[in-house]
Structures are given as C-alpha cells and as structure tokens.
Motif scaffolding. Sequence first.
Motif, mmCIF file in Angstrom:
data_model
loop_
_atom_site.group_PDB
_atom_site.id
_atom_site.type_symbol
_atom_site.label_atom_id
_atom_site.label_comp_id
_atom_site.label_asym_id
_atom_site.label_seq_id
_atom_site.Cartn_x
_atom_site.Cartn_y
_atom_site.Cartn_z
ATOM 1 N N SER A 151 -37.240 -11.617 -6.074
ATOM 2 C CA SER A 151 -37.796 -11.541 -4.722
ATOM 3 C C SER A 151 -36.768 -11.818 -3.637
ATOM 4 O O SER A 151 -36.963 -11.434 -2.482
ATOM 5 C CB SER A 151 -38.966 -12.526 -4.583
ATOM 6 O OG SER A 151 -38.531 -13.859 -4.821
ATOM 7 N N ASP A 152 -35.646 -12.480 -3.979
ATOM 8 C CA ASP A 152 -34.641 -12.778 -2.970
ATOM 9 C C ASP A 152 -33.548 -11.707 -2.879
ATOM 10 O O ASP A 152 -32.576 -11.859 -2.141
ATOM 11 C CB ASP A 152 -34.012 -14.149 -3.221
ATOM 12 C CG ASP A 152 -33.389 -14.267 -4.604
ATOM 13 O OD1 ASP A 152 -33.585 -13.357 -5.430
ATOM 14 O OD2 ASP A 152 -32.698 -15.276 -4.862
ATOM 15 N N THR A 153 -33.718 -10.604 -3.615
ATOM 16 C CA THR A 153 -32.787 -9.473 -3.528
ATOM 17 C C THR A 153 -33.013 -8.723 -2.212
ATOM 18 O O THR A 153 -34.142 -8.620 -1.729
ATOM 19 C CB THR A 153 -32.998 -8.511 -4.707
ATOM 20 O OG1 THR A 153 -32.805 -9.215 -5.934
ATOM 21 C CG2 THR A 153 -32.033 -7.340 -4.653
ATOM 22 N N HIS A 154 -31.931 -8.183 -1.644
ATOM 23 C CA HIS A 154 -32.021 -7.397 -0.416
ATOM 24 C C HIS A 154 -31.722 -5.928 -0.714
ATOM 25 O O HIS A 154 -30.778 -5.618 -1.442
ATOM 26 C CB HIS A 154 -31.016 -7.903 0.625
ATOM 27 C CG HIS A 154 -31.358 -9.233 1.199
ATOM 28 N ND1 HIS A 154 -31.954 -9.388 2.437
ATOM 29 C CD2 HIS A 154 -31.194 -10.486 0.702
ATOM 30 C CE1 HIS A 154 -32.130 -10.671 2.680
ATOM 31 N NE2 HIS A 154 -31.685 -11.364 1.645
ATOM 32 N N LEU A 155 -32.527 -5.032 -0.152
ATOM 33 C CA LEU A 155 -32.267 -3.597 -0.200
ATOM 34 C C LEU A 155 -31.948 -3.116 1.210
ATOM 35 O O LEU A 155 -32.756 -3.280 2.129
ATOM 36 C CB LEU A 155 -33.474 -2.831 -0.749
ATOM 37 C CG LEU A 155 -33.415 -1.296 -0.620
ATOM 38 C CD1 LEU A 155 -32.264 -0.719 -1.432
ATOM 39 C CD2 LEU A 155 -34.743 -0.660 -1.033
ATOM 40 N N TRP A 156 -30.769 -2.512 1.370
ATOM 41 C CA TRP A 156 -30.330 -1.954 2.645
ATOM 42 C C TRP A 156 -30.308 -0.440 2.484
ATOM 43 O O TRP A 156 -29.549 0.086 1.671
ATOM 44 C CB TRP A 156 -28.946 -2.487 3.016
ATOM 45 C CG TRP A 156 -28.902 -3.988 3.029
ATOM 46 C CD1 TRP A 156 -28.657 -4.814 1.967
ATOM 47 C CD2 TRP A 156 -29.142 -4.839 4.150
ATOM 48 N NE1 TRP A 156 -28.719 -6.132 2.358
ATOM 49 C CE2 TRP A 156 -29.009 -6.180 3.700
ATOM 50 C CE3 TRP A 156 -29.430 -4.612 5.499
ATOM 51 C CZ2 TRP A 156 -29.170 -7.266 4.541
ATOM 52 C CZ3 TRP A 156 -29.587 -5.700 6.338
ATOM 53 C CH2 TRP A 156 -29.453 -7.013 5.863
ATOM 54 N N ILE A 157 -31.126 0.262 3.271
ATOM 55 C CA ILE A 157 -31.289 1.696 3.058
ATOM 56 C C ILE A 157 -31.405 2.405 4.410
ATOM 57 O O ILE A 157 -32.009 1.883 5.352
ATOM 58 C CB ILE A 157 -32.517 1.972 2.164
ATOM 59 C CG1 ILE A 157 -32.549 3.413 1.700
ATOM 60 C CG2 ILE A 157 -33.827 1.556 2.829
ATOM 61 C CD1 ILE A 157 -33.490 3.629 0.511
ATOM 62 N N ALA A 158 -30.807 3.602 4.487
ATOM 63 C CA ALA A 158 -30.775 4.333 5.751
ATOM 64 C C ALA A 158 -32.086 5.057 6.044
ATOM 65 O O ALA A 158 -32.473 5.195 7.205
ATOM 66 C CB ALA A 158 -29.614 5.332 5.762
#
Length: 219
Positions: free
Chosen positions: A182-189
Amino acid sequence: MHIHNLSKTPSILNTFISELRDKVIQKDSMRFRRNIERIGEVLGYELSKSLHFENRNIETPLGISSTQLYKNEIVLCSILRAGVPLHNGLLNYFDAAENAFISAYRHHKHNPESFEIVVEYLACPSLEGKTLILADPMLATGQSMVATFEALKPFGTAKEVHLVSVIGAQKGVDFVSQSFSSDTHLWIADIDDTLNDKGYIIPGLGDAGDLAFGNKLQQ
C-alpha cells in the motif's frame, strides 16, 4: 498504493503524450524516443517531491548557501527494450542513481490472446534499504511490473518502491495496486480505460518498443 496520474492536471506533458499517440508523428522514431525521454523527466521531477531531503551547506565563491538535497540511495530499473528511453529521461534527473536492467517479454504459448511473462536477462546492484524506481512505459496488464519485481527480490528489500509508466490501462493499474504494498507509489502520465483481446491498451499508442527501435524479428 498511491497513484499519481499527471493527466488530471493539464500541462506541457499533454503535448508529449499527444505526439506519442499521433499515428503520423510517431512514425519519426527519434522523436518518439525523445518524447518518452521528456515524459520520463517530467515524471522524475514529480517523483522527486516525495523523496527524503536534508539540509546541506554549499560553498560558493562568495560564501555559504544552505539548501535541501535528497538523501535517498536510488536504484533505477528499466524493462528492456521499450524502457530504455524512459530510463534515460529519469537518469537525466537522478544522475547519481545506480542502474538495473531486466528483459521481460510476452511469451504466447498457444494463441495470440494468451501469454505469460518471461524474464531472461537481469543485472542489478543490491536493493537493500534503497529506493527502487521501476520503469516500464506501457502498463497494460501489469504482469510485467509484477514479474520484474518478483525477479528483483533476491537482490534485497528496497526501503521504498516507485513505479513509473507513460500510459497505462485501468485494468493494469488495478492489478499492480493489488500486487504491490500500500505504500508503493505509481507515477503515470495518462490512464486509458480499455485493453483489447491481445492485452494492448486502447486507444494507447501501439507497440512502444517497435515504435522506438523498429519491429522485432518474427520467429
């Protein structure tokens, strides 16, 4: 999972994405690669805001300047071959990062509609206690991201994990959200709604690897 969808706020990023999608402009493979690289730079800048910073004194020719610099030990891992331009864009901003590379591809056993992800080549430094940035431009089903992360586990436990993609399908985003902590980050355009029967993003942009580097040899 923390999902950062940059398309929700209009910016110059929209120009780069629109050129990637445009079936005429994307025929220029050099421009296609450069647009992915530029998107990597934008995503890297936004990601950097979530890192850990500390005060440092910098000696100038005329005195001392105090500033905040990030202290994370970063390992940047990209999925070959489509991930290379995205990797370069991120590396432009995280130039002190260690680097890892992995090959993950779709292997169609019986028919074009079903496949498994096969991981073959892998080169990676220790991940123990570091910040892992895992980059793959197309987040379609999400299986490549998950398979890659599983393959990296023997190299240690990362303190933080960031996923970086250019375009994803909602199904793939949902899959990685369930597969990572749950503490993972997804950075997406940008995120599209649909996958077709072959697991390609609709409207998407086509095959990012082929558009960047030419068609694969068919066996």
